[in-house]
Design a protein around this motif. Structure first.
Motif, PDB file in Angstrom:
ATOM      1  N   GLN A  57      -2.979  33.514   7.931  1.00 31.91           N
ATOM      2  CA  GLN A  57      -2.137  33.576   6.730  1.00 31.91           C
ATOM      3  C   GLN A  57      -2.500  32.484   5.733  1.00 31.91           C
ATOM      4  O   GLN A  57      -2.487  32.711   4.515  1.00 31.91           O
ATOM      5  CB  GLN A  57      -0.657  33.458   7.122  1.00 31.91           C
ATOM      6  N   LYS A  58      -2.864  31.300   6.248  1.00 31.44           N
ATOM      7  CA  LYS A  58      -3.261  30.214   5.357  1.00 31.44           C
ATOM      8  C   LYS A  58      -4.562  30.567   4.646  1.00 31.44           C
ATOM      9  O   LYS A  58      -4.716  30.316   3.442  1.00 31.44           O
ATOM     10  CB  LYS A  58      -3.433  28.922   6.154  1.00 31.44           C
ATOM     11  N   ARG A  75      -5.681  33.633   3.988  1.00 26.91           N
ATOM     12  CA  ARG A  75      -5.368  34.668   3.003  1.00 26.91           C
ATOM     13  C   ARG A  75      -4.733  34.075   1.748  1.00 26.91           C
ATOM     14  O   ARG A  75      -5.034  34.493   0.625  1.00 26.91           O
ATOM     15  CB  ARG A  75      -4.422  35.700   3.618  1.00 26.91           C
ATOM     16  N   GLY A  76      -3.851  33.100   1.959  1.00 28.81           N
ATOM     17  CA  GLY A  76      -3.197  32.458   0.820  1.00 28.81           C
ATOM     18  C   GLY A  76      -4.202  31.760  -0.080  1.00 28.81           C
ATOM     19  O   GLY A  76      -4.095  31.815  -1.313  1.00 28.81           O
ATOM     20  N   ARG A  77      -5.211  31.108   0.535  1.00 29.12           N
ATOM     21  CA  ARG A  77      -6.236  30.438  -0.262  1.00 29.12           C
ATOM     22  C   ARG A  77      -7.067  31.446  -1.051  1.00 29.12           C
ATOM     23  O   ARG A  77      -7.391  31.220  -2.221  1.00 29.12           O
ATOM     24  CB  ARG A  77      -7.148  29.625   0.664  1.00 29.12           C
ATOM     25  N   GLN A 127      -6.153  34.439  -2.044  1.00 32.62           N
ATOM     26  CA  GLN A 127      -5.336  35.006  -3.121  1.00 32.62           C
ATOM     27  C   GLN A 127      -5.226  34.029  -4.285  1.00 32.62           C
ATOM     28  O   GLN A 127      -5.288  34.420  -5.457  1.00 32.62           O
ATOM     29  CB  GLN A 127      -3.945  35.356  -2.590  1.00 32.62           C
ATOM     30  N   ALA A 128      -5.042  32.728  -3.955  1.00 28.72           N
ATOM     31  CA  ALA A 128      -4.949  31.728  -5.014  1.00 28.72           C
ATOM     32  C   ALA A 128      -6.255  31.625  -5.791  1.00 28.72           C
ATOM     33  O   ALA A 128      -6.255  31.505  -7.024  1.00 28.72           O
ATOM     34  CB  ALA A 128      -4.599  30.364  -4.396  1.00 28.72           C
TER      35      ALA A 128
END
Length: 304
Positions: free
Chosen positions: A291-292, A294-296, A298-299
């Protein structure tokens, strides 16, 4: 040093200190676990008052004191942390350090479950899988090992609920003021314990064993407050996902301490239960990392 690097070091320092706590409490023998916790409560309050004097934090405490809801929450937090401390010290001084590690291995997964049940948070399928495996592990220990892991589950429940209360309190109460009030509300419990201990066959041991023992017991407040303050300083500077991985330092250290150093028994049934817990943790940590990542991504995509 960057803010994140400092926060990481603070957090690691807190979990390292908590990892060696069983050895510290064993050094306090022949003081019993109830007397140890009584002094721990009283001396933590003394240490926090000294910090308030040095940092001039009385105004923050006065602001909190005018808010009955916050006071009630700090009293509840104090009761929960007392239960956690008492169970932990009983376990550490009675040869059940391995079981304390089980409690802190399960705690992050229990915290996620609390978020679902109490805060109505939505969790991912991988987290449900981790919760299910951890539940099976506890069942294996109860049925196959033939013993209810009350120490582990008490530590898990008390610390998980303590974290939930602290989340409810939020940033309205700073670390020193919060610990001061939590210790303050537990003064009656500490006083009753010391009165009972004074009237039993052995009496109060503070100052009655040796100068070294007195010094070690007198440091109970500092030993309690320092890792809590390091933890509070660290959590303000690093991501929750990083804390989620760093926190496993403590149960790993406690497991190795109980099994390899103190020689506590680990029959096959217990190994099976622990292996299942570690599988649940692996699922939990891998999900955090995915999840971390994926978050990077997306950002990064949003910046393009």
């Amino acid at each position: 040093m960057s803010t994140k690097s400092a926060g990481t070091l603070y957090t690691i320092g807190a979990y390292l200190l908590w990892g060696v706590f069983p050895l510290y409490f064993l050094l306090l023998e022949p003081t019993g676990p109830f007397e140890v916790v009584a002094w721990r409560l009283l001396l933590t309050l003394v240490f926090c008052i000294l910090l308030l004097v040095v940092t001039r934090g009385w105004e923050k405490l006065r602001i909190i004191w005018r808010q009955p809801k916050l006071l009630a929450l700090t009293a509840l937090a104090g009761a929960l942390i007392y239960i956690n401390w008492q169970v932990f010290v009983i376990a550490a001084m009675s040869g059940h350090v391995v079981e304390t590690s089980l409690g802190y291995f399960i705690n992050p997964i229990f915290t996620v479950l609390l978020g679902v049940l109490v805060l109505h948070e939505r969790i991912r399928m991988a987290q449900w899988v981790a919760i299910g495996i951890a539940a099976v592990a506890v069942g294996v220990i109860i049925v196959a090992y033939g013993a209810f892991p009350w120490i582990a589950l008490s530590l898990t429940a008390s610390f998980g609920l303590y974290g939930l209360v602290k989340k409810k309190i939020g940033p309205s109460v700073d670390a020193v003021s919060g610990l001061t009030l939590e210790s303050f509300w537990m003064i009656p419990i500490a006083a009753v314990i010391l009165i009972v201990v004074a009237q039993d066959g052995h009496g109060i041991t503070m100052g009655a064993v040796s100068p070294l023992h007195t010094v070690l017991l007198s440091c109970a407040g500092i030993a309690t407050a320092v890792p809590l303050l390091l933890f509070a300083a660290g959590t303000r500077r690093v991501d929750l996902s990083l804390i989620g991985m760093i926190q496993f330092i403590t149960p790993i250290m406690q497991f190795l301490l109980g099994w390899a150093v103190l020689g506590e028994p680990m029959p096959a049934e217990r190994w099976i239960g622990f292996i299942l817990v570690w599988i649940a943790i692996a699922v939990f940590v891998v999900d955090l990392l995915v999840q971390k990542s994926r978050g990077r991504r997306q950002a990064a995509a949003e910046l393009v």
